[in-house]
Design a protein around this motif. Structure first.
Motif, PDB file in Angstrom:
ATOM      1  N   THR A 122       0.803  -1.229   0.000  1.00  0.00           N
ATOM      2  CA  THR A 122       0.000   0.000   0.000  1.00  0.00           C
ATOM      3  C   THR A 122       0.832   1.273   0.000  1.00  0.00           C
ATOM      4  O   THR A 122       0.282   2.358  -0.186  1.00  0.00           O
ATOM      5  CB  THR A 122      -0.933   0.036   1.218  1.00  0.00           C
ATOM      6  N   PRO A 124       3.676   4.075   1.884  1.00  0.00           N
ATOM      7  CA  PRO A 124       3.737   4.734   3.191  1.00  0.00           C
ATOM      8  C   PRO A 124       2.401   5.338   3.619  1.00  0.00           C
ATOM      9  O   PRO A 124       2.066   5.331   4.808  1.00  0.00           O
ATOM     10  CB  PRO A 124       4.789   5.828   3.012  1.00  0.00           C
ATOM     11  N   LYS A 125       1.625   5.860   2.674  1.00  0.00           N
ATOM     12  CA  LYS A 125       0.341   6.466   3.017  1.00  0.00           C
ATOM     13  C   LYS A 125      -0.626   5.410   3.564  1.00  0.00           C
ATOM     14  O   LYS A 125      -1.298   5.626   4.578  1.00  0.00           O
ATOM     15  CB  LYS A 125      -0.263   7.154   1.787  1.00  0.00           C
ATOM     16  N   GLY A 126      -0.695   4.272   2.909  1.00  0.00           N
ATOM     17  CA  GLY A 126      -1.558   3.185   3.381  1.00  0.00           C
ATOM     18  C   GLY A 126      -1.111   2.659   4.735  1.00  0.00           C
ATOM     19  O   GLY A 126      -1.934   2.341   5.602  1.00  0.00           O
ATOM     20  N   PHE A 128       0.488   4.415   7.049  1.00  0.00           N
ATOM     21  CA  PHE A 128       0.123   5.425   8.041  1.00  0.00           C
ATOM     22  C   PHE A 128      -1.342   5.311   8.439  1.00  0.00           C
ATOM     23  O   PHE A 128      -1.677   5.302   9.621  1.00  0.00           O
ATOM     24  CB  PHE A 128       0.411   6.837   7.496  1.00  0.00           C
ATOM     25  N   TRP A 129      -2.251   5.253   7.448  1.00  0.00           N
ATOM     26  CA  TRP A 129      -3.675   5.225   7.766  1.00  0.00           C
ATOM     27  C   TRP A 129      -4.087   3.923   8.457  1.00  0.00           C
ATOM     28  O   TRP A 129      -4.976   3.916   9.306  1.00  0.00           O
ATOM     29  CB  TRP A 129      -4.527   5.476   6.516  1.00  0.00           C
TER      30      TRP A 129
END
Length: 162
Positions: A122, A124-126, A128-129
C-alpha cells in the motif's frame, strides 16, 4: 495465605536428616555481597560433598573476590560452591535481552513481516492510515471497556446497597 518455606536436605545421619533453609542460605549469601550485588537464586544438592549453586547479579561493579569469599565461608560447612553471574546491570545487556526476546517471539516476527508487506503493497500512506485507524480503534475499545466495567460496578453496588 502463609509463606511457603523451602528446606534443602543437607545430610542424613543415624539420628535423622539435617535440613537447611533456602531463605537462611540466601540471607547468609546476601550478607557477604556488596550493596550493588544481589542473590537471585540458590539451589542445593545433597550428597557426600553437598553442592550449592548461587545465582548472583550486580550493577557492573568489580566482582573480584566475592566468589572466593563465599567459597571460603561455605567450605568449613562442607559445601562445594558454584557461583553463576547473571549480569543484567552491564551497559547494553538490556538491549541484547530485548533483541533476544524479540528474535524468539513468533508474534513479533508476524507483526514485522505484516508491517513490511503492508508498506510494500500500500505504500507509506496506506501504512500510516492503517496504523492511525488501528490506534484509534484501540483507544475507543479501551474507553468502551472501561465505561462498561464502571457501569456494571455501579449497578452491582446499587444492588448490594438494597
Amino acid at each position: 495465605m502463609g509463606v511457603i518455606k523451602l528446606y534443602f536436605l543437607w545430610k542424613r545421619t543415624p539420628h535423622g536428616n539435617i535440613k537447611i533453609s533456602c531463605g537462611g542460605l540466601s540471607c547468609f549469601v546476601e550478607r557477604i555481597l556488596s550493596e550493588k550485588s544481589q542473590c537471585r537464586g540458590l539451589s542445593f544438592v545433597a550428597g557426600e560433598t553437598p553442592s550449592m549453586t548461587v545465582v548472583l547479579t550486580s550493577d557492573g561493579i568489580d566482582n573480584h573476590g566475592i566468589e572466593e569469599k563465599i567459597t571460603a565461608i561455605a567450605a568449613p560447612l562442607g559445601f562445594k560452591v558454584h557461583v553463576v553471574w547473571a549480569d543484567r546491570g552491564l551497559p547494553g545487556s538490556e538491549l541484547c535481552e530485548t533483541f533476544s526476546s524479540f528474535a524468539h517471539n513468533p508474534w513479533a516476527w508476524m507483526f514485522l513481516s505484516a508491517t513490511v508487506s503492508l508498506a510494500l503493497i500500500t505504500g507509506p500512506k496506506g501504512l500510516f492510515w492503517t496504523f492511525f485507524w488501528g490506534t484509534a480503534a484501540w483507544f475507543v475499545s479501551k474507553f468502551l471497556i472501561a465505561f462498561i466495567a464502571r457501569k456494571k460496578a455501579r449497578s452491582f453496588m446499587s444492588a448490594v446497597r438494597r
